[in-house]
Enzyme design. Structure first.
Site, short mmCIF file in Angstrom:
data_model
loop_
_atom_site.label_atom_id
_atom_site.label_comp_id
_atom_site.label_asym_id
_atom_site.label_seq_id
_atom_site.Cartn_x
_atom_site.Cartn_y
_atom_site.Cartn_z
CB SER A 122 18.46 3.47 4.20
OG SER A 122 18.04 3.04 2.95
CD GLU B 239 7.75 -4.08 -11.17
OE1 GLU B 239 8.13 -3.59 -10.08
OE2 GLU B 239 8.32 -3.85 -12.25
CD GLU C 50 9.22 2.41 3.79
OE1 GLU C 50 8.85 1.28 4.10
OE2 GLU C 50 10.34 2.66 3.32
CD GLN D 161 11.99 -0.26 6.63
OE1 GLN D 161 12.41 0.63 5.89
NE2 GLN D 161 10.75 -0.69 6.58
N GLY D 162 15.57 -2.95 9.37
CA GLY D 162 16.15 -4.23 8.97
C GLY D 162 15.10 -5.19 8.45
CB SER E 293 15.61 -5.80 2.17
OG SER E 293 14.53 -4.95 1.90
C1 LIG Z 1 17.61 3.23 -2.12
C2 LIG Z 1 17.07 2.05 -1.41
C3 LIG Z 1 16.98 2.06 -0.03
C4 LIG Z 1 16.49 0.95 0.66
N1 LIG Z 1 16.45 0.98 2.02
C5 LIG Z 1 16.04 -0.11 2.70
C6 LIG Z 1 16.07 -0.14 4.14
O1 LIG Z 1 16.44 0.84 4.78
N2 LIG Z 1 15.68 -1.26 4.77
C7 LIG Z 1 15.25 -2.36 4.09
O2 LIG Z 1 14.90 -3.34 4.74
N3 LIG Z 1 15.23 -2.39 2.73
C8 LIG Z 1 15.62 -1.28 2.04
N4 LIG Z 1 15.62 -1.29 0.66
C9 LIG Z 1 15.25 -2.51 -0.04
C10 LIG Z 1 13.92 -2.45 -0.77
O3 LIG Z 1 12.85 -2.52 0.12
C11 LIG Z 1 13.93 -3.62 -1.76
O4 LIG Z 1 14.93 -3.32 -2.73
C12 LIG Z 1 12.61 -3.84 -2.41
O5 LIG Z 1 11.66 -4.32 -1.51
C13 LIG Z 1 12.74 -4.85 -3.59
O6 LIG Z 1 13.35 -6.02 -3.14
P1 LIG Z 1 14.64 -6.63 -3.89
O7 LIG Z 1 15.65 -5.54 -4.05
O8 LIG Z 1 15.04 -7.87 -3.19
O9 LIG Z 1 14.14 -6.96 -5.33
P2 LIG Z 1 13.30 -8.24 -5.78
O10 LIG Z 1 12.25 -8.54 -4.76
O11 LIG Z 1 14.25 -9.33 -6.14
O12 LIG Z 1 12.61 -7.68 -7.05
C14 LIG Z 1 13.34 -7.37 -8.22
C15 LIG Z 1 12.36 -6.97 -9.28
O13 LIG Z 1 11.57 -8.13 -9.63
C16 LIG Z 1 10.25 -7.75 -9.91
N5 LIG Z 1 9.32 -8.44 -8.98
C17 LIG Z 1 9.59 -8.97 -7.77
N6 LIG Z 1 8.48 -9.54 -7.25
C18 LIG Z 1 7.50 -9.37 -8.14
C19 LIG Z 1 6.12 -9.75 -8.20
N7 LIG Z 1 5.53 -10.42 -7.19
N8 LIG Z 1 5.41 -9.39 -9.30
C20 LIG Z 1 6.00 -8.71 -10.32
N9 LIG Z 1 7.30 -8.34 -10.33
C21 LIG Z 1 8.04 -8.65 -9.26
C22 LIG Z 1 10.19 -6.25 -9.74
O14 LIG Z 1 10.43 -5.63 -11.00
C23 LIG Z 1 11.33 -5.94 -8.85
O15 LIG Z 1 11.78 -4.61 -9.02
C24 LIG Z 1 16.09 -0.19 -0.05
C25 LIG Z 1 16.18 -0.21 -1.45
C26 LIG Z 1 16.67 0.89 -2.13
C27 LIG Z 1 16.76 0.83 -3.62
#
Ligand SMILES: Cc1cc2nc3c(=O)[nH]c(=O)nc-3n(C[C@H](O)[C@H](O)[C@H](O)COP(=O)(O)OP(=O)(O)OC[C@H]3O[C@@H](n4cnc5c(N)ncnc54)[C@H](O)[C@@H]3O)c2cc1C
Length: 394
Positions: free
Chosen positions: A167, A371, A250, A131-132, A134
């Site tokens: 992932s 959140e 999902e 899944q592309g 993030s």
């Molecule tokens: C184990 C794992 C597997 C994953 N696999 C995939 C995958 O296969 N494909 C893919 O595309 N992505 C994948 N992801 C990514 C995942 O979808 C993102 O990590 C997630 O959407 C959060 O985005 P970010 O990491 O950029 O954190 P950010 O968006 O930067 O957020 C960081 C923190 O800021 C806070 N925050 C952010 N926005 C808000 C808001 N509007 N209000 C309040 N608080 C907020 C929250 O506490 C959040 O945890 C995976 C992540 C993990 C941990």
């Protein structure tokens, strides 16, 4: 609300249980309990063979309509299958992204050609997906996607950009990519949902080592990567709608069997507490009891959602409940094990509980962080005032 299973459902449960028992006692016996979040590095090839064995016997994509190679099973029987699968401690599936995410999305939005091209290979576990979504600047705020794709004449999309946390990209044959296809567009406008083959020069996969010391997600770089012009799902420019639909899948039914696995983990933790004497500590005792009560609440909520529409709010409630519960279980496991949880062998060889604790830190992030789930519930269910979004004049 009647939550009892019909005689047909009970007969189906007996059939699934017997089949799994037999299938997991021969050449696949060693695979019981392997794989899953935080443990995807375990026996991948063997689990792939197991998934194909399931496919040969009609146990993949069981909820899909029969015209697409599924069995068209009703919701309750899908749940029974997932419950029995977890109860048998069967290995984690390797094609979660194809079966649970892309397949249902193609059934809903794909062209006939796309369905014919991709669905049979998902059912047979011949092609694996990732899944592309993030990117470094687009996670919770997915509309900030900056990966770009443009048509090269009429024959191909050319994709440039970077995805992150992808992932299983290192074992995937294909990736469903959200990319910006309308130059100058912003936010959720001008995005498209492209199907991109991984095995090509323009795609580079770099593993990311996780806290657990292993690696199951990656950075993926697209540099002039190509895919056929007709491999856009739902039409060019409609990527946001399609991407949101995938997220709904999902957080759907496959998570229901999860509780059986959670109960197994909690039972094992009770055993550890009894063995090391912490069970008699009133604080630990209380927390273990609390965990059991909360797990029952999760179970009852999951059953409730079965008798209602699988609306987005149900998926968000369910994700909030299980993610918080499981992360707390990881912390409780460390508390129960005390000083034993603090040391590892010389090569950072973590034991099962340590790895579980570290990976559960991710439970409240992946699949949409808690959140964001709360925002969904606040705005779409409780109808509270809408959160200010970026570029809305904060
Ligand atoms: C184990 C794992 C597997 C994953 N696999 C995939 C995958 O296969 N494909 C893919 O595309 N992505 C994948 N992801 C990514 C995942 O979808 C993102 O990590 C997630 O959407 C959060 O985005 P970010 O990491 O950029 O954190 P950010 O968006 O930067 O957020 C960081 C923190 O800021 C806070 N925050 C952010 N926005 C808000 C808001 N509007 N209000 C309040 N608080 C907020 C929250 O506490 C959040 O945890 C995976 C992540 C993990 C941990």
């Amino acid at each position: 609300m009647d939550l009892s299973y019909s005689p047909e459902d009970e007969a189906f449960r007996a059939e699934v249980r017997a089949w799994l028992e037999e299938a997991l006692s021969g050449e696949f016996a060693e695979l019981r309990g392997l794989g899953g979040p935080g443990r995807e590095h375990e026996a991948h090839d063997e689990r792939l063979a197991w998934d194909r064995h399931l496919a040969q016997h009609g146990w993949t994509c069981i909820g899909w309509p029969t015209e697409y190679g599924g069995r068209g099973l009703p919701l309750f029987q899908q749940v029974i299958f997932h419950e029995e699968y977890a109860r048998a401690n069967a290995p984690a599936r390797v094609n979660h992204f194809g079966e649970e995410l892309l397949g249902p999305t193609l059934i809903a939005f794909g062209t006939d050609e796309q369905k014919q091209r991709f669905l049979p290979k998902i059912v047979a576990v011949e092609e694996l997906w990732c899944q592309g979504y993030s990117e470094p600047g687009a996670g919770s705020d997915l509309a900030n996607v900056s990966t770009k794709a443009k048509l090269d004449g009429q024959s191909a999309w050319v994709v440039d950009g970077q995805k992150v946390w992808t992932s299983l990209a290192h074992v995937a044959d294909w990736c469903f990519v959200v990319a910006r296809t309308e130059p100058g567009s912003t936010r959720h406008h001008g995005l498209s949902y492209l199907l991109v083959p991984m095995d090509q020069e323009g795609v580079e996969v770099r593993p990311i080592i996780q806290l657990t010391g292993t690696s199951e997600f990656n950075e993926v770089f697209f540099t002039g990567a190509r895919t056929d012009a007709d491999l856009v799902v739902g039409g060019a420019g409609n990527g946001w709608k399609v991407a949101m639909a995938t997220l709904g899948f999902e957080r759907g039914i496959s998570t229901i069997g999860q509780q059986v696995g959670f109960q197994r983990e909690l039972d094992a933790l009770f055993e550890v507490a009894r063995a090391n004497g912490t069970y008699d500590d009133p604080v630990i005792h209380d927390r273990l009891a609390q965990a059991q009560v909360e797990l029952e609440v999760i179970r009852l909520n999951a059953l409730r959602t079965l008798s209602e529409d699988q609306a987005p709010q149900q998926a968000s409630i369910s994700k909030l409940l299980w993610a918080g519960w499981h992360r707390t279980l990881g912390e409780l496991a460390m508390q129960v094990r005390g000083a034993d949880s603090l040391t590892t062998g010389p090569d950072y060889d973590l034991d099962e509980w340590q790895r579980m604790f570290l990976f559960t830190r991710a439970d409240t992030i992946y699949g949409g962080c808690v959140e964001i789930q709360r925002h969904v519930l606040a705005e779409r269910v409780l109808r509270l005032p809408r959160e200010q979004r970026p570029r809305e004049g904060r």
